[in-house]
Design an enzyme around this catalytic site. Structure first.
Site, PDB file in Angstrom:
ATOM      1  N   TYR A 205     -11.087  -9.080  10.088  1.00 20.72           N
ATOM      2  CA  TYR A 205     -12.101  -9.737   9.467  1.00 20.72           C
ATOM      3  C   TYR A 205     -12.098 -11.409   9.632  1.00 20.72           C
ATOM      4  O   TYR A 205     -13.266 -11.910   9.321  1.00 20.72           O
ATOM      5  CB  TYR A 205     -12.414  -9.581   8.062  1.00 20.72           C
ATOM      6  CG  TYR A 205     -11.115  -9.355   7.055  1.00 20.72           C
ATOM      7  CD1 TYR A 205     -10.366 -10.656   6.700  1.00 20.72           C
ATOM      8  CD2 TYR A 205     -10.413  -8.113   6.886  1.00 20.72           C
ATOM      9  CE1 TYR A 205      -9.439 -10.606   6.278  1.00 20.72           C
ATOM     10  CE2 TYR A 205      -9.206  -8.034   6.220  1.00 20.72           C
ATOM     11  CZ  TYR A 205      -8.722  -9.380   5.927  1.00 20.72           C
ATOM     12  OH  TYR A 205      -7.583  -9.349   5.096  1.00 20.72           O
TER      13      TYR A 205
ATOM     14  N   GLY B  95       0.309   0.828  12.199  1.00 23.84           N
ATOM     15  CA  GLY B  95       0.594   0.223  10.810  1.00 23.84           C
ATOM     16  C   GLY B  95      -0.470   0.946   9.638  1.00 23.84           C
ATOM     17  O   GLY B  95      -0.954   2.153   9.960  1.00 23.84           O
TER      18      GLY B  95
ATOM     19  N   LYS C  85       0.858  -1.256   0.061  1.00 21.99           N
ATOM     20  CA  LYS C  85      -0.064   0.144   0.045  1.00 21.99           C
ATOM     21  C   LYS C  85       0.843   1.241   0.136  1.00 21.99           C
ATOM     22  O   LYS C  85       0.620   2.047  -0.690  1.00 21.99           O
ATOM     23  CB  LYS C  85      -1.189  -0.149   1.246  1.00 21.99           C
ATOM     24  CG  LYS C  85      -1.889  -1.284   0.987  1.00 21.99           C
ATOM     25  CD  LYS C  85      -3.115  -1.101   2.243  1.00 21.99           C
ATOM     26  CE  LYS C  85      -4.167  -2.166   1.879  1.00 21.99           C
ATOM     27  NZ  LYS C  85      -4.993  -1.992   3.070  1.00 21.99           N
TER      28      LYS C  85
ATOM     29  N   ASP D  11      -9.864   2.431   1.899  1.00 21.63           N
ATOM     30  CA  ASP D  11     -10.236   1.956   3.333  1.00 21.63           C
ATOM     31  C   ASP D  11     -10.803   3.271   3.971  1.00 21.63           C
ATOM     32  O   ASP D  11     -11.600   3.234   5.222  1.00 21.63           O
ATOM     33  CB  ASP D  11      -8.851   1.504   3.960  1.00 21.63           C
ATOM     34  CG  ASP D  11      -8.427   0.261   3.454  1.00 21.63           C
ATOM     35  OD1 ASP D  11      -9.259  -0.831   2.921  1.00 21.63           O
ATOM     36  OD2 ASP D  11      -7.376  -0.173   3.515  1.00 21.63           O
TER      37      ASP D  11
ATOM     38  N   ARG E  73       1.607  -0.799  20.610  1.00 17.42           N
ATOM     39  CA  ARG E  73       2.749  -1.574  21.484  1.00 17.42           C
ATOM     40  C   ARG E  73       3.859  -0.791  21.465  1.00 17.42           C
ATOM     41  O   ARG E  73       4.589  -0.720  22.268  1.00 17.42           O
ATOM     42  CB  ARG E  73       2.872  -3.173  20.763  1.00 17.42           C
ATOM     43  CG  ARG E  73       3.788  -3.763  21.207  1.00 17.42           C
ATOM     44  CD  ARG E  73       4.028  -5.007  20.437  1.00 17.42           C
ATOM     45  NE  ARG E  73       4.352  -5.021  19.095  1.00 17.42           N
ATOM     46  CZ  ARG E  73       4.555  -5.963  18.210  1.00 17.42           C
ATOM     47  NH1 ARG E  73       4.231  -7.358  18.810  1.00 17.42           N
ATOM     48  NH2 ARG E  73       4.637  -5.936  16.934  1.00 17.42           N
TER      49      ARG E  73
HETATM   50  P1  NAP Z   1       0.934  -3.618   9.867  1.00 22.73           P
HETATM   51  O1  NAP Z   1       1.145  -2.402   9.167  1.00 22.73           O
HETATM   52  O2  NAP Z   1       1.617  -4.753  10.095  1.00 22.73           O
HETATM   53  O3  NAP Z   1       0.714  -3.115  11.306  1.00 22.73           O
HETATM   54  C1  NAP Z   1       0.360  -3.933  12.411  1.00 22.73           C
HETATM   55  C2  NAP Z   1       0.280  -2.983  13.925  1.00 22.73           C
HETATM   56  O4  NAP Z   1      -0.208  -4.021  14.593  1.00 22.73           O
HETATM   57  C3  NAP Z   1       1.598  -2.198  14.296  1.00 22.73           C
HETATM   58  O5  NAP Z   1       1.174  -1.122  14.937  1.00 22.73           O
HETATM   59  C4  NAP Z   1       2.122  -3.483  15.347  1.00 22.73           C
HETATM   60  O6  NAP Z   1       2.836  -2.756  16.464  1.00 22.73           O
HETATM   61  C5  NAP Z   1       0.739  -3.919  15.847  1.00 22.73           C
HETATM   62  N1  NAP Z   1       0.768  -5.346  16.388  1.00 22.73           N
HETATM   63  C6  NAP Z   1       1.237  -6.319  15.763  1.00 22.73           C
HETATM   64  N2  NAP Z   1       1.392  -7.533  16.317  1.00 22.73           N
HETATM   65  C7  NAP Z   1       0.993  -6.964  17.647  1.00 22.73           C
HETATM   66  C8  NAP Z   1       0.899  -7.720  18.848  1.00 22.73           C
HETATM   67  N3  NAP Z   1       1.144  -9.102  19.127  1.00 22.73           N
HETATM   68  N4  NAP Z   1       0.423  -6.978  20.012  1.00 22.73           N
HETATM   69  C9  NAP Z   1       0.153  -5.655  20.059  1.00 22.73           C
HETATM   70  N5  NAP Z   1       0.328  -5.154  18.605  1.00 22.73           N
HETATM   71  C10 NAP Z   1       0.733  -5.411  17.680  1.00 22.73           C
HETATM   72  O7  NAP Z   1      -0.666  -4.311   9.645  1.00 22.73           O
HETATM   73  P2  NAP Z   1      -1.982  -3.193   8.976  1.00 22.73           P
HETATM   74  O8  NAP Z   1      -1.642  -3.196   7.391  1.00 22.73           O
HETATM   75  O9  NAP Z   1      -2.150  -1.918   9.710  1.00 22.73           O
HETATM   76  O10 NAP Z   1      -3.018  -4.447   9.054  1.00 22.73           O
HETATM   77  C11 NAP Z   1      -3.563  -4.585  10.670  1.00 22.73           C
HETATM   78  C12 NAP Z   1      -4.938  -5.178  10.394  1.00 22.73           C
HETATM   79  O11 NAP Z   1      -5.728  -4.671   9.850  1.00 22.73           O
HETATM   80  C13 NAP Z   1      -4.552  -6.729   9.632  1.00 22.73           C
HETATM   81  O12 NAP Z   1      -4.458  -7.714  10.660  1.00 22.73           O
HETATM   82  C14 NAP Z   1      -6.023  -6.782   9.040  1.00 22.73           C
HETATM   83  O13 NAP Z   1      -6.672  -7.884   9.377  1.00 22.73           O
HETATM   84  C15 NAP Z   1      -6.782  -5.495   9.239  1.00 22.73           C
HETATM   85  N6  NAP Z   1      -7.089  -4.799   7.916  1.00 22.73           N
HETATM   86  C16 NAP Z   1      -8.339  -4.836   7.610  1.00 22.73           C
HETATM   87  C17 NAP Z   1      -9.100  -4.496   6.557  1.00 22.73           C
HETATM   88  C18 NAP Z   1     -10.441  -4.654   6.042  1.00 22.73           C
HETATM   89  O14 NAP Z   1     -10.802  -4.341   4.934  1.00 22.73           O
HETATM   90  N7  NAP Z   1     -11.273  -5.213   7.002  1.00 22.73           N
HETATM   91  C19 NAP Z   1      -8.126  -3.627   5.590  1.00 22.73           C
HETATM   92  C20 NAP Z   1      -6.843  -3.422   5.969  1.00 22.73           C
HETATM   93  C21 NAP Z   1      -6.471  -4.007   7.061  1.00 22.73           C
HETATM   94  P3  NAP Z   1       4.290  -2.590  16.234  1.00 22.73           P
HETATM   95  O15 NAP Z   1       4.410  -1.234  15.763  1.00 22.73           O
HETATM   96  O16 NAP Z   1       4.611  -2.462  17.767  1.00 22.73           O
HETATM   97  O17 NAP Z   1       5.037  -3.388  15.588  1.00 22.73           O
END
Ligand code: NAP
Length: 531
Positions: free
Chosen positions: A473, A374, A305, A348, A396
């Site tokens: 989801y 993220g 993205k 989004d 976190r």
């Molecule tokens: P990302 O860029 O990898 O970011 C993940 C975030 O989660 C980071 O801030 C990370 O913290 C935190 N994290 C990861 N593992 C953790 C843990 N064990 N405990 C606490 N915090 C933790 O991922 P993203 O693209 O933002 O996506 C996140 C979620 O959004 C995905 O799992 C997905 O299911 C959801 N999503 C849904 C849709 C939809 O259409 N429904 C669309 C997009 C995304 P750190 O900074 O400390 O590493």
């Protein structure tokens, strides 16, 4: 692969019912010993075949199981060719015909039969490489095209990038006779689905995934109902989902069904692009710059993205445009072709703000507590602050949340909103109107499927006033949403966000209203798969 006559015929009948026009009998697994029983079985299958057929006895060096000699192979083919109901096609490898006297002899006899006006199978001459695009592809093509007796030419190789498909399409466009050109493996899916667009003689499908005769071969059901291959024509526009991994994305199900519902001439495929920026830049550049592909748009998902915004910034003076909110989020999820360039947006963002507004009203001055820093958290923060809301960021890694808050606050002030970091010890006093989980916590198969980013009990007194929104989801009801329901918080599911952002993408590509109820139905039915 033929194992017994009845099994092979049952499979052929099932293929016929599934809409196949032709069936291939791969006899190399059963015809290794030149035994009479195997011969009798194969000719029985061909005679009783419910569909016109190709008979293939593939040698091991080209991905088959035949280890016998070429005399036996040639005599099997001869017997089949002379039978009352011969197969419509016999497939023999180029390398075999070039090096084997018995097979060359068979090819000549076949030509003589045809010249004499007798019914005779047509010859498919094929070449395969299971490792890569063969470095000597041009030479191989030349040899294939020199083979006058080849009624059909078949080239199949393992595609190792999306680019390899474009070369296969070029090969189809420049064909001098009916041609099959297919990419094997995950990267080659596009060549299989889009073969009809470029005039491919046929494309292969497996009756079931486990019966595929080449890596990456889709099932007949997917070819027919997911990709609607029979409706693909030279004018079909091409769309896809760019990500890594992306093979199990639900987006092709949703968008292809949508195209069908509104009778839009489009095909949507998974477009795997490895995670590095260089791969993204090269692959997307090639898709958008290709003169013949009719590439018209894409969904862009993890981990690309941010790459999409970077690419659009690099190509701004070539007519690329980025929506201000996607640029503020540093992440785009949609690429749309325009008359004079490309547009990048992030659906989004409106999906999140629309869903929140439907539950808590206008976001101006509303406080939204966002977990994560993220891509999803950035989208949520922009969605909230662009409407004048307050984004409260918790993560976190606190330093990341602090950095994001500083960046978002600068943007928020242009829209009347604000953003700030909330440390763990201040969560209880955060007074949110909505809570968004934008971490993978609670995701099935993820880092912590049983965990939630927060214990909602701390807001119990205001349960009815706070909406709990989980972007995760899978599963539909995450541990966070389960606790929310138990304590009486209203909820928003990640699947709702998926449908919403997909519908906005669809509308940007087609200019028509998305069939949202259909999207919802597909997501409900396929809810256990990856979105
Ligand atoms: P990302 O860029 O990898 O970011 C993940 C975030 O989660 C980071 O801030 C990370 O913290 C935190 N994290 C990861 N593992 C953790 C843990 N064990 N405990 C606490 N915090 C933790 O991922 P993203 O693209 O933002 O996506 C996140 C979620 O959004 C995905 O799992 C997905 O299911 C959801 N999503 C849904 C849709 C939809 O259409 N429904 C669309 C997009 C995304 P750190 O900074 O400390 O590493």
């Amino acid at each position: 692969m033929v194992e017994s006559a009845e099994q092979a015929l049952d499979a052929a009948r099932a293929a016929q019912l599934g809409g196949a026009a032709l069936v291939e009998y791969r006899v190399d697994g059963c015809f290794n010993l030149d035994d009479d029983d195997a011969r009798a079985m194969i000719s029985d299958v061909v005679t009783r075949s419910p569909l016109p057929c190709i008979v293939t006895c593939r040698i091991a060096s080209e991905g088959g199981e035949y280890h016998g000699d070429d005399e036996a192979r040639a005599s099997l083919f001869e017997a089949l060719a002379e039978a009352e109901r011969p197969p419509r096609y016999i497939d023999i490898e180029l390398a075999s015909i070039e090096t084997s006297a018995p097979l060359l002899e068979f090819v000549k006899k076949l030509a003589q039969r045809r010249e004499a006006g007798a019914p005779a199978p047509r010859l498919i001459v094929s070449t395969h490489d299971f490792e890569r695009r063969p470095p000597n592809l041009a030479r191989r093509l030349e040899r294939l095209r020199r083979m006058e007796d080849a009624a059909i030419i078949k080239v199949a190789y393992r595609a190792r990038s999306l680019r390899d498909n474009l070369e296969l399409f070029e090969l189809l466009r420049e064909r001098d006779r009916p041609t099959i050109a297919l990419g094997m493996g995950e990267f080659g899916l596009m060549s299989r689905v889009l073969a009809p667009k470029f005039g491919g003689f046929l494309t292969f499908a497996a009756l079931r995934n486990e019966t595929a005769t080449a890596p990456g071969q889709p099932s007949l059901a997917d070819m027919k109902s997911l990709y609607r291959v029979s409706s693909i024509t030279p004018s079909t526009r091409v769309f896809g989902v760019i990500g890594w991994p992306v093979a199990h994305s639900l987006s092709p199900h949703v968008h292809n069904a949508g195209f069908e519902a509104i009778e839009f001439d489009g095909a949507y495929v998974a477009l795997p692009v490895p995670q590095e920026w260089e791969h993204f830049k090269a692959s997307v550049g090639m898709l958008v710059d290709d003169q013949h592909l009719d590439f018209a748009g894409a969904s862009v998902t993890l981990p690309h993205k941010a790459h999409l915004v970077r690419l659009a910034q690099e190509r701004r003076d070539e007519g690329w445009e980025i929506d201000a909110t996607a640029e503020a989020a540093g992440a785009g999820n949609t690429l749309v072709r325009r008359a004079d360039g490309w547009r990048v947006l992030n659906t989004d963002l409106p999906a999140i703000s629309e869903l929140l507004e439907e539950r808590i009203g206008r976001l101006g001055a509303r406080r939204v507590l966002i977990f994560g820093s993220g891509g999803a958290a950035r989208a949520a923060a922009v969605a909230v602050t662009m409407q004048g809301g307050v984004a409260l960021l918790h993560n976190r890694t606190q330093a990341r949340a602090a950095a994001l808050a500083t960046e978002m606050d600068a943007f928020a002030h242009t829209r009347g909103g604000s953003a700030r970091q909330v440390p763990t010890d201040q969560l209880a006093d955060a007074r949110p109107d909505a809570i968004i989980n934008a971490t993978p916590l609670g995701m099935a198969g993820g880092v912590a499927p049983d965990e939630s980013p927060i214990d909602l009990a701390m807001y119990r007194e205001r349960a009815h006033e706070i909406v709990v929104f989980d972007t995760v989801y899978q599963p539909r009801i995450t541990p966070l949403l389960k606790q929310a329901s138990e304590l009486g918080f209203p909820t928003i599911e990640g699947a709702e966000m998926f449908v919403r952002q997909a519908a906005l993408q669809f509308e940007a590509w087609t200019g028509r209203a998305a069939p949202r109820a259909l999207f919802e139905q597909i997501v409900r039915e396929r809810g256990t798969e990856s979105l």
